[in-house]
Write an enzyme that holds these catalytic residues in place. Structure first.
Site, PDB file in Angstrom:
ATOM      1  N   GLY A  63       0.834  -1.200   0.000  1.00  0.00           N
ATOM      2  CA  GLY A  63       0.000   0.000   0.000  1.00  0.00           C
ATOM      3  C   GLY A  63       0.864   1.243   0.000  1.00  0.00           C
ATOM      4  N   CYS A  90       5.393  -6.027   1.688  1.00  0.00           N
ATOM      5  CA  CYS A  90       5.763  -4.602   1.710  1.00  0.00           C
ATOM      6  C   CYS A  90       5.054  -3.871   2.853  1.00  0.00           C
ATOM      7  CB  CYS A  90       5.490  -3.962   0.356  1.00  0.00           C
ATOM      8  SG  CYS A  90       6.632  -4.560  -0.909  1.00  0.00           S
ATOM      9  N   TYR A  91       4.045  -3.052   2.590  1.00  0.00           N
ATOM     10  CA  TYR A  91       3.330  -2.384   3.675  1.00  0.00           C
ATOM     11  C   TYR A  91       2.786  -3.403   4.662  1.00  0.00           C
ATOM     12  CZ  TYR A  91      -0.095   0.456   6.187  1.00  0.00           C
ATOM     13  OH  TYR A  91      -0.817   1.088   7.177  1.00  0.00           O
ATOM     14  N   HIS A 178       7.905  -7.501  -3.823  1.00  0.00           N
ATOM     15  CA  HIS A 178       6.652  -7.978  -4.423  1.00  0.00           C
ATOM     16  C   HIS A 178       6.886  -9.303  -5.147  1.00  0.00           C
ATOM     17  CE1 HIS A 178       4.069  -4.498  -3.685  1.00  0.00           C
ATOM     18  NE2 HIS A 178       5.136  -3.752  -3.855  1.00  0.00           N
ATOM     19  N   GLU A 180       4.724 -11.224  -6.294  1.00  0.00           N
ATOM     20  CA  GLU A 180       3.650 -11.474  -7.255  1.00  0.00           C
ATOM     21  C   GLU A 180       3.920 -10.933  -8.653  1.00  0.00           C
ATOM     22  OE1 GLU A 180       2.538  -7.573  -5.185  1.00  0.00           O
ATOM     23  OE2 GLU A 180       3.520  -9.472  -4.693  1.00  0.00           O
ATOM     24  N   SER A 232     -21.719  -9.302 -26.777  1.00  0.00           N
ATOM     25  CA  SER A 232     -20.810  -8.406 -27.493  1.00  0.00           C
ATOM     26  C   SER A 232     -19.905  -9.155 -28.458  1.00  0.00           C
ATOM     27  CB  SER A 232     -19.945  -7.627 -26.497  1.00  0.00           C
ATOM     28  OG  SER A 232     -19.012  -8.489 -25.867  1.00  0.00           O
ATOM     29  N   ASP A 236     -15.663 -12.783 -22.780  1.00  0.00           N
ATOM     30  CA  ASP A 236     -16.465 -12.829 -21.555  1.00  0.00           C
ATOM     31  C   ASP A 236     -17.927 -13.157 -21.858  1.00  0.00           C
ATOM     32  OD1 ASP A 236     -14.102 -12.038 -20.385  1.00  0.00           O
ATOM     33  OD2 ASP A 236     -14.687  -9.934 -20.234  1.00  0.00           O
ATOM     34  N   SER A 238     -19.189 -14.248 -24.616  1.00  0.00           N
ATOM     35  CA  SER A 238     -19.310 -15.497 -25.381  1.00  0.00           C
ATOM     36  C   SER A 238     -19.231 -16.713 -24.463  1.00  0.00           C
ATOM     37  CB  SER A 238     -18.212 -15.571 -26.440  1.00  0.00           C
ATOM     38  OG  SER A 238     -18.318 -14.510 -27.367  1.00  0.00           O
ATOM     39  N   LYS A 384      -9.666 -12.857 -16.124  1.00  0.00           N
ATOM     40  CA  LYS A 384      -9.768 -13.057 -17.572  1.00  0.00           C
ATOM     41  C   LYS A 384      -9.132 -14.379 -18.017  1.00  0.00           C
ATOM     42  CE  LYS A 384     -10.726 -10.332 -20.496  1.00  0.00           C
ATOM     43  NZ  LYS A 384     -11.935 -10.076 -21.305  1.00  0.00           N
TER      44      LYS A 384
END
Length: 528
Positions: A63, A90-91, A178, A180, A232, A236, A238, A384
């Site tokens: 953060g 981290c934070y 980090h 990640e 659309s 997503d 579909s 996603k």
């Protein structure tokens, strides 16, 4: 999320307390890549609420705050006594130190931002299989000056003496980097150590498990009622169409509103694909003239989005009344939409943000209250990449599953300034050439997004000894894992030359092609 094990887990095995880090969502994704279910929830979630969730591990995100500053976000101190393993990032590590009696101060030497070698002092537990001197991504201006009682150092860097710490007996761990992000070379090894070796999680967050559970949930929720889905053609909506069709069959009606801003040939392709090939009921609505008329004279990008969104709702409302009645509206809301569209108020029982506002660029958002739809959102727990896996498992062809992301307002926000039919036709043709040549070169699936942008200025050119005054086209191609960060794609020079020559020679109204070589950040992927 793997494709093998068929047992779902409703409760999150790992919860991430969000302290405002831009990487909180990424932490959740990395956990899920180990086939373990994770959720991002508010840092203000109480220890009792966490206990009720029954997680096997807790991660405190990074953060922007300093733990010693007035008003800094703090977690419930009772969390440290739950007996649940905790990893502070981290934070999150600094907060752990601060609340347990250690000391955090501004770094007296150099603040550390970017890549740095991590020197491992204790290659066990959290740092098993993490190579000493491997690169980790640092981003901090504060540092731990004094460890709490019972903590030991696990690793250090040249500028940070306490880069990784632990209280092994209490199951508390912290890292001042980090793990990640992709820049951290052995970051996933560290995450797997925490998930499997320390928290003893099982790899039961799987594609088959999700599909089985989602179909059951949809059937229980909907019963015999009718469901409407705004289709659309993206991965997503579909995937959602295939999932709902498998769950409830002809109770599903898809509505495809052609607002005139789709890519070349896409409306025809979608109708052929869904309606004729897979026999999913799709109602085609031609609203091109309505939308282009509404955009006359509008040049501000956010205003474009709002106008398109408002008109979409009007068309959607009219057509749903004509085709209805419908009791349920299906939306392809994903987990990042839920996270990004609201503040930090989270229901700890579900991990969902409250007062969710769908972002303005989504196809359906801010629906009028008098529509009286109940929402069906079976994808709202997925990222996603997980949606793509679900789509494949449902039988969605690769041409849909691996399509590049496309914004809801379509080409309207890839035309800077006012949108006209002339510009749309020009951009459609240029965009088609970009994607066709990248596909022909075998690079389409190596690129996150590839598209063209039309600039509302004229540049001088010469064609056939004639002076021209026409639009420039920008070629934008980026590589990314998740769209959160992106780098411009290094396309071969001969491919760029081919794309440029074709656009200038084949697209009416264009006499210049330029290449966007901006990364994200500082730029964004889209221009508007």
């Amino acid at each position: 999320m793997s494709d093998s094990i068929s047992q779902a887990q409703r409760e999150p095995a790992i919860v991430i307390l969000d302290f405002g880090s831009q990487y909180s969502e990424l932490i959740a994704r990395r956990i899920r890549e180990t086939d373990v279910y994770s959720l991002v929830i508010s840092y203000g979630t109480s220890a009792n609420e966490l206990k009720a969730l029954n997680p096997k591990g807790i991660i405190l995100s990074g953060g922007p705050s300093s733990v010693y500053s007035e008003g800094a976000p703090l977690c419930d101190p009772a969390i440290w006594d739950l007996g649940i393993p905790v990893l502070g990032v981290c934070y999150g590590m600094q907060l752990m130190v601060h609340q347990l009696g250690g000391e955090v101060q501004p770094a007296t030497g150099k603040a550390e931002y970017g890549k740095a070698p991590l020197y491992v002092d204790d290659p066990t537990a959290l740092l098993t299989n993490v190579e000493s001197s491997s690169t980790m991504w640092m981003s901090h201006g504060d540092a731990v000056k004094k460890l709490p009682k019972g903590f030991v150092r696990l690793a250090h860097t040249a500028n940070t003496s306490e880069a990784a710490i632990a209280s092994h007996e209490s199951g508390l761990y912290g890292v001042q980097f980090h793990p990640e992000v992709v820049h951290s070379v052995d970051g996933m090894a560290l995450i797997r150590n925490f998930v499997y070796n320390i928290c003893n999680c099982e790899p039961d967050w799987t594609t088959s498990a999700f599909i089985e559970e989602a179909i059951t949930q949809v059937r229980n929720q909907v019963g015999e009622k009718r469901v409407l889905l705004a289709l659309s053609g993206g991965v997503d909506s579909s995937t959602l169409a295939f999932l709902l069709h498998q769950a409830i069959g002809d109770q599903l009606t898809c509505m495809f509103i052609d607002q005139g801003f789709m890519r070349k040939g896409e409306p025809e392709f979608l109708m052929e694909f869904f309606d004729k090939k897979f026999h999913i009921n799709v109602e085609y609505i031609n609203a091109r003239q309505r939308f282009i008329t509404k955009l006359e004279g509008i040049i501000d990008p956010e205003e474009k989005r709002k106008v398109i969104g408002a008109e979409f709702i009007r068309v959607f409302e009219e057509e749903s009344n004509r085709l209805g009645p419908f009791d349920y509206l299906a939306q392809g809301t994903l987990y990042p939409d839920v996270i990004e569209s609201a503040g930090t108020n989270v229901d700890p029982k579900t991990g969902e943000r409250v007062a969710v506002k769908i972002k303005s660029h989504h196809n359906v958002g801010g629906l009028p209250k008098d529509l009286q739809f109940k929402l069906v959102e079976p994808l709202k727990r997925l990222f996603k990449d997980e949606v793509r896996k679900v789509g494949r498992s449902l039988g969605l062809p690769e041409e849909i599953v691996r399509r590049h992301p496309f914004p809801g307002p379509g080409l309207a926000i890839r035309i800077l300034g006012e949108v006209t039919n002339e510009k749309l036709n020009c951009l459609r043709d240029a965009d088609f050439i970009v994607r066709e040549e990248i596909t022909n070169a075998g690079l389409y699936h190596d690129i996150w997004q590839a598209f063209a942008v039309l600039l509302p200025v004229y540049s001088v050119g010469v064609m056939g000894d004639q002076r021209t005054y026409a639009w420039p086209i920008v070629v934008r191609c980026v590589s990314s894992e998740d769209g959160m960060t992106a780098d411009w794609s290094r396309l071969p020079n001969d491919l760029l030359e081919l794309i440029s020559n074709r656009i200038v020679n084949e697209v009416k109204g264009v006499n210049r092609v330029v290449l966007d070589i901006t990364s994200k950040p500082p730029g964004t992927i889209e221009w508007e």
